[in-house]
Design an enzyme around this catalytic site. Sequence first.
Site, mmCIF file in Angstrom:
data_model
loop_
_atom_site.group_PDB
_atom_site.id
_atom_site.type_symbol
_atom_site.label_atom_id
_atom_site.label_comp_id
_atom_site.label_asym_id
_atom_site.label_seq_id
_atom_site.Cartn_x
_atom_site.Cartn_y
_atom_site.Cartn_z
ATOM 1 N N CYS A 91 0.803 -1.215 -0.022
ATOM 2 C CA CYS A 91 0.108 0.081 -0.066
ATOM 3 C C CYS A 91 0.637 1.143 0.134
ATOM 4 O O CYS A 91 0.263 2.128 -0.363
ATOM 5 C CB CYS A 91 -0.912 -0.123 1.286
ATOM 6 S SG CYS A 91 -2.194 -1.498 1.256
ATOM 7 N N HIS A 358 -8.759 4.030 -2.230
ATOM 8 C CA HIS A 358 -7.384 3.282 -2.093
ATOM 9 C C HIS A 358 -6.993 2.708 -3.227
ATOM 10 O O HIS A 358 -6.872 1.528 -3.159
ATOM 11 C CB HIS A 358 -7.345 2.902 -0.538
ATOM 12 C CG HIS A 358 -5.783 2.292 -0.431
ATOM 13 N ND1 HIS A 358 -4.684 2.904 -0.905
ATOM 14 C CD2 HIS A 358 -5.460 0.936 0.392
ATOM 15 C CE1 HIS A 358 -3.586 1.998 -0.417
ATOM 16 N NE2 HIS A 358 -4.140 1.145 0.539
ATOM 17 N N CYS A 388 0.072 2.653 6.405
ATOM 18 C CA CYS A 388 0.452 1.369 6.784
ATOM 19 C C CYS A 388 0.746 0.225 5.540
ATOM 20 O O CYS A 388 0.514 0.737 4.422
ATOM 21 C CB CYS A 388 -0.674 0.808 7.477
ATOM 22 S SG CYS A 388 -2.325 0.752 6.609
ATOM 23 N N GLY A 390 1.163 -3.833 4.077
ATOM 24 C CA GLY A 390 0.910 -5.260 4.190
ATOM 25 C C GLY A 390 2.127 -5.949 4.539
ATOM 26 O O GLY A 390 3.267 -5.452 4.383
#
Length: 402
Positions: A91, A358, A388, A390
């Site tokens: 991300c 997103h 944040c 993964g």
Amino acid sequence: MPECYIYDAVRTPRGKGKTGGGLHTVAPIELARTVLDATRERNGLPEDLVDDVIMGCVEPVKEQGGDIARIAVLVSGLGQAVPGVQINRFCASGLEATNMAASKIMAGAADLTIGGGVESMSRVPMGSSRGPWATDPQIAARTRFVPQGISADLVATLYGYSRQDCDAFAVLSQERAAKAWQEGRFARSVVPVTDMNGITVLQNDEHMRPGTSAASLARLKPSFKMLGESYGFNAVALQKYPQLESITHVHHAGNSSGIVDGAAAILLGSREMGERLGLTPRARIKTFASIGSEPTIMLTGPSDAAEKALARAGMCAADIDLWEINEAFSAVVLRFMEALDLDTSNVNVNGGAIAMGHPLGATGAMILGTLLDELERQDKQTGLAALCVGAGMGTATIIERV
């Protein structure tokens, strides 16, 4: 060390990431080309001048495979002498790509670069690359893998964020995004996507639900309860966090980030190159950082990355005027604010991914551009963007207006 300046930031609108979404008919290569050509045209870039294009893409397969950054360059007007490379930090890919592009400037290895990202979630669904972390049972067991929604509910349970807390933040995101669009706050950065005939396909973010209320969100069922209880992922998470008796499932479609399509680009360069091109720097990249964190809870890395970047810059949280934290889930931002002792007054003031969506590989570059626009709008100096990531990571970037 040479300084790296931001000269421009552009993005497409975010289209709903499903078959009926506004950008579903547009191939991801065209989304990437759109922001590259907009960057070239807006800044009068001569052909073959850009030293490198680095683009994030989380599912680099099918239509997004084969180094989409390089192929996007070839179908754009940047020139065939411009190289391109695709990177993946899940991300945070769009922000990491921008940081890498900035690194080349700061190392004296380039004079002009473009960082950014692209993701067409309607055409290449999340999980298409089928990496071993989630698909190989031995790897999943060794790392105590759980789906990200379970991690979000684990964060909420561990730190005491209720369903009402998460829903209240989601309502705020929707209200702020609607106001930002109404007031034209994204007008400088959002470029419309057009078809081959020049007809506009999409010019506004279409995932927003401005009428969202606490009452409407309260009617939604938790999205990850079945995964946790029926598929055993709660038990996996509790093995890692035995201090908890159970996991409370508080996240759902209304307080989690939306699945959307989109692309973004950030134009970076040295001061000398900017002067040569007659460009005015808008901000400089002060510093950046990425960290690894515990992978089962997965989503607590942004505050650690922010603190690492702040320490590297000799700053503290009080030195930051505005914050942009990717709203992967409500609990992610609630935890970030608690960890750094922030309130909502200067965090995601134009809403975030809960309202607007997103587009995985592009989001990091998108929120950096939003941060820059808002610093200028409010006439403030410093901002920090973070996401944040993964598998337990976090990435953060600090910028400073010049």
